[in-house]
Structure formats: C-alpha cells, structure tokens
Write an enzyme that holds these catalytic residues in place. Structure first.
Site, PDB file in Angstrom:
ATOM      1  N   CYS A   1       0.741  -1.039   0.105  1.00 61.02           N
ATOM      2  CA  CYS A   1       0.073   0.018   0.134  1.00 61.02           C
ATOM      3  C   CYS A   1       0.897   1.310   0.130  1.00 61.02           C
ATOM      4  O   CYS A   1       2.018   1.592   0.692  1.00 61.02           O
ATOM      5  CB  CYS A   1      -0.826  -0.139   1.210  1.00 61.02           C
ATOM      6  SG  CYS A   1      -2.121   1.505   1.277  1.00 61.02           S
TER       7      CYS A   1
ATOM      8  N   PHE B 277     -25.870 -11.133  23.139  1.00 63.13           N
ATOM      9  CA  PHE B 277     -25.301 -10.101  22.189  1.00 63.13           C
ATOM     10  C   PHE B 277     -25.240 -10.268  20.182  1.00 63.13           C
ATOM     11  O   PHE B 277     -24.731 -10.436  19.554  1.00 63.13           O
ATOM     12  CB  PHE B 277     -24.114  -9.855  22.272  1.00 63.13           C
ATOM     13  CG  PHE B 277     -23.299  -9.474  24.260  1.00 63.13           C
ATOM     14  CD1 PHE B 277     -23.364  -8.482  24.556  1.00 63.13           C
ATOM     15  CD2 PHE B 277     -22.966 -11.116  24.742  1.00 63.13           C
ATOM     16  CE1 PHE B 277     -23.344  -7.805  25.399  1.00 63.13           C
ATOM     17  CE2 PHE B 277     -22.872 -10.366  25.674  1.00 63.13           C
ATOM     18  CZ  PHE B 277     -22.966  -9.355  26.616  1.00 63.13           C
TER      19      PHE B 277
ATOM     20  N   CYS C 119     -13.499 -10.137  19.606  1.00 62.89           N
ATOM     21  CA  CYS C 119     -12.639  -9.572  18.802  1.00 62.89           C
ATOM     22  C   CYS C 119     -11.519  -8.894  19.545  1.00 62.89           C
ATOM     23  O   CYS C 119     -10.521  -8.517  19.054  1.00 62.89           O
ATOM     24  CB  CYS C 119     -13.119  -8.224  18.038  1.00 62.89           C
ATOM     25  SG  CYS C 119     -13.591  -7.218  19.237  1.00 62.89           S
TER      26      CYS C 119
END
Length: 415
Positions: free
Chosen positions: A63, A274, A368
């Site tokens: 990138c 959740f 996460c």
C-alpha cells in the site's frame, strides 16, 4: 539525534521492541535500525530512521499509504511469521490470564477484503479531503482508495467527498462517512454533522441517485433506500440497520459462523447472546432452536425479518435486553443446551459471571479482543468450565486485531 538499536521482538501492536523496551514502529525482530528517540513517551518510543540490517522476514508493503496512514500496522512482515505473531497474541493473552488451552493455527479469513470502511472527511485545499488518520495523530491522510477493501469500496473516498459537500465539506464539523459493500450496492451512513437543513437533505437524496447508492443515511436516519442493502448470511438475506454492527469481511463472518455451529454440536436449544442482527443465529437455526438476545431493537428487527423470509429454518425467537446492565441469570440460561456469546471489544464480564454459575454444558465465546476474551475465559474456567479449543481468525489482516472462537465445556456433561 538517531541511535542504533537492536530489535528483539514484536509488540502487541505490531511494533518492533528492543530488549530494554523501546518501541520502534515499522521495525522487525532481528533487525538493526537507526531510530530517533521521542521525548516524554511511555513506554519509550523511537521513530524509525533507517533499517541498517533488515530481517529476512521483511517484505515490501503493497500500500502506498503504509507507514503514513494509521490503519494497517504490519504489511512489511512475511506471511508465515505474521501468522505466528498473530496467533501468539492469543497464546500470550491466555498465558497472562493463567489459562492453559490448545490454540489452533491462525485461520485466514480476509477473503475478498474488508466490506466496510469508515472515512474521515476534513476541509482542505481545493475541497474536502477523505481518508484515515495518521498513526497517533489527528492529521488526516487523504487516500485515493484503500487496497485491503473489497473492490466495490475502492470508490468510497470519492463518495465520501461528494456526500460531504451539501454538509459543508468537513469545514464546519468533521464528518465520518461509513461505506458498506452489500449485495444491493453501497450503503452509506454520514455521522458528525448533526441535524441537516431540508435543502441539504434533498441534495443528499439526489446525490444517492447520481452515485448509485443502495441506501443513504444521516446519523442512522435513512434518507433514501434505492435498493435493499442486503448482506448474505448463509441462505438468508439480512438488511442490517444503517450503521449497525457487521463482521469485517464476508469470509470472516462465514468462518466464525461455521466454528460456532461446530462448537455447539448437537445442542437442541441455543441462546445467542449479543446476537446483533443474527448472523450466528441464522446459521444456528439450520439445525437448532435459537433464542437471540440483543440490546439494539433495529438489529433484532432485521434478524426477525430475515428469519421469516428464509424457509426451512428452525424457530428463532428474539429478546431485547441490555446484557451489560441485565445479564441473563443462571436459571434463565439453564433452559438451554448451549450458549453463544459475542460481545463488543470490551467483553462481557458481568454476563460471563452469570454463565459461570449456570449448568449449561457447552459455551462458545467469540471475541475480537484477546485481552477481554482471556479475562472472560478466566471467569468461566474458575466457574468450572474447561476451555477445550481456541481458534484465532484473521479477518483484520495487517492489524493487531484478531478474532477468537473458544469452546468451553463442563467436564462430564454431554455434547
């Protein structure tokens, strides 16, 4: 003045670290670098000036914005050591929590790329600029496109600049523009401006047609739906609320759903805590009765609609409840044969404590964040569960974030 430094390891955020704890972003283990110490930083930091002896694991970043943009942390590390480092983030977090568990190799779930991007828009010379913030800075790095996203999102910066113009182009209030790739086209939500004039709203509606957007929203309020912004979820088609939670990649969601279904095995009744808009609930409903619990009403409505429009599923019921303030208690949980929980990054400490008091034989935790996962896992282990399998999943490629699926079981309980 720059100093020569020997890099011994990678830190939790993908930065090189010396033996005495100096953090050098962009450096890799087994490298000798020249770096400029930064005054007053804790832990001590240094700015990379030159790589004197490169690591054999160093590769060229793909990138053009890498090293300036604050998004990706580690494009310059070869795939094999990168996968080992990311798995070690989970291994290390569990070790610090005093938990022993088998950790599988990292599963690559980048797929075709990120399906959502949030761009910051600020006024600049020649008009609004869209991009990401520089690392540890509020300076905007304007970009042409982000190469780790799905191809459909490569025009997201152009869209962000365009939709910002009726709202002042980021010159009054800085704007955040979230763009999501869906089966129906691009779904755009603008935040940061506050209430907009009727004239601005009408201009945005016209722009949605010119830009061929599926849906355009302002602070979650839908201005126009030109096509349903559907997200495939197994056999179902979800239309999540504008700006609602979504797994980072389509491949990541499919991988996590598969691991969740495998984890609950033959359980008949499953509670999905959740649940969000129900990507896991819909996958589980192929062979299990599911009760989905979530605090966001819009997410539950999206789940209920997708369930009702998909034939052949088992029953899915929903319940709106703030699980941080009112976690399900052990007697409520004991009605189920398996528990699935996937909380936000901060984890689910209060709910984990109630799960630990329950008699449910199997629990599948998704997270996460390695730190909060290890903390919640510790609560379950101290409550008598055994963490029997941990799978790290990489849908946040080139970042220090890692998705985790853990399967907990009460010894002696049947699957």
């Amino acid at each position: 003045m720059s100093d020569a430094m020997e890099i011994t390891r990678l830190g939790l955020r993908g930065d090189g670290v010396t033996a005495d704890g100096v953090v050098v972003p962009g450096a890799l283990p087994r490298e000798t670098v020249r770096a400029v110490p930064e005054e007053g930083t804790r832990p001590p930091r240094a700015r990379l000036d030159a790589v004197l002896t490169p690591s054999p694991d160093r590769i060229a970043p793909f990138c053009p914005y890498f090293g300036t943009c604050g998004g990706c942390a580690i494009q310059h590390l070869a795939p094999a050591p990168y996968a080992e480092w990311k798995r070690d983030l989970v291994v290390g977090a569990l070790a610090r929590a005093g938990i022993e568990a088998p950790v599988a190799p990292l599963v690559d779930a980048h797929g075709t790329g990120r399906r959502r991007i949030t761009l910051h828009v600020r006024a600049g010379e020649g008009g609004p600029q869209a991009g990401f913030m520089a690392a540890r800075s509020h300076a905007l790095v304007a970009i042409d496109h982000c190469p780790i996203t799905e191809a459909a999102l490569h025009r997201a910066p152009d869209i962000a600049r365009a939709v910002s113009r009726p709202l002042g182009g980021g010159g009054g209030k800085p704007l955040d523009v979230q763009v999501t790739a869906t089966a129906g086209g691009l779904d755009v939500d603008i935040r940061g401006h506050g209430p907009a004039s009727e004239r601005a709203r009408q201009s945005l509606v016209l722009l949605a047609g010119e830009l061929d957007l599926a849906r355009l929203s302002l602070h979650g309020e839908v201005l126009i739906v030109r096509r349903a912004p559907e997200i495939p979820a197994g056999r179902s088609r979800l239309v999540p609320p504008s700006g609602g939670f979504l797994q980072a990649t389509a491949e990541g969601e499919a991988t996590l759903a598969r691991l969740v279904v495998e984890g609950v095995a033959k359980a008949k009744r499953v509670v999905d805590l959740f649940s969000g808009a129900g990507a896991f609930s819909l996958a589980l409903a192929e062979g299990h009765t599911v009760h989905a619990v979530e605090g966001e009403e819009g997410a539950l409505k999206a789940l209920d609609r997708a369930f009702r429009e998909t034939g052949g599923l088992r029953t899915v019921t929903t319940e709106r409840r703030d699980l941080f303030r009112r976690p399900l208690l052990a007697p409520e949980l004991d009605r189920f044969d398996a528990i699935v929980f996937d909380p936000p990054r901060a984890g689910a400490e209060a709910q984990s404590a109630r799960i630990a008091e329950s008699k449910v034989p199997v629990v599948v935790g998704v997270s996460c964040d390695a730190g909060s996962f290890a903390r919640d896992a510790g609560v379950l282990v101290r409550g008598g569960y055994r963490l029997e399998a941990v799978t790290p999943v990489d849908q946040f490629r080139h970042s220090p974030h890692v998705e985790i699926v853990g399967v907990f079981r009460r010894p002696g309980k049947k699957r």
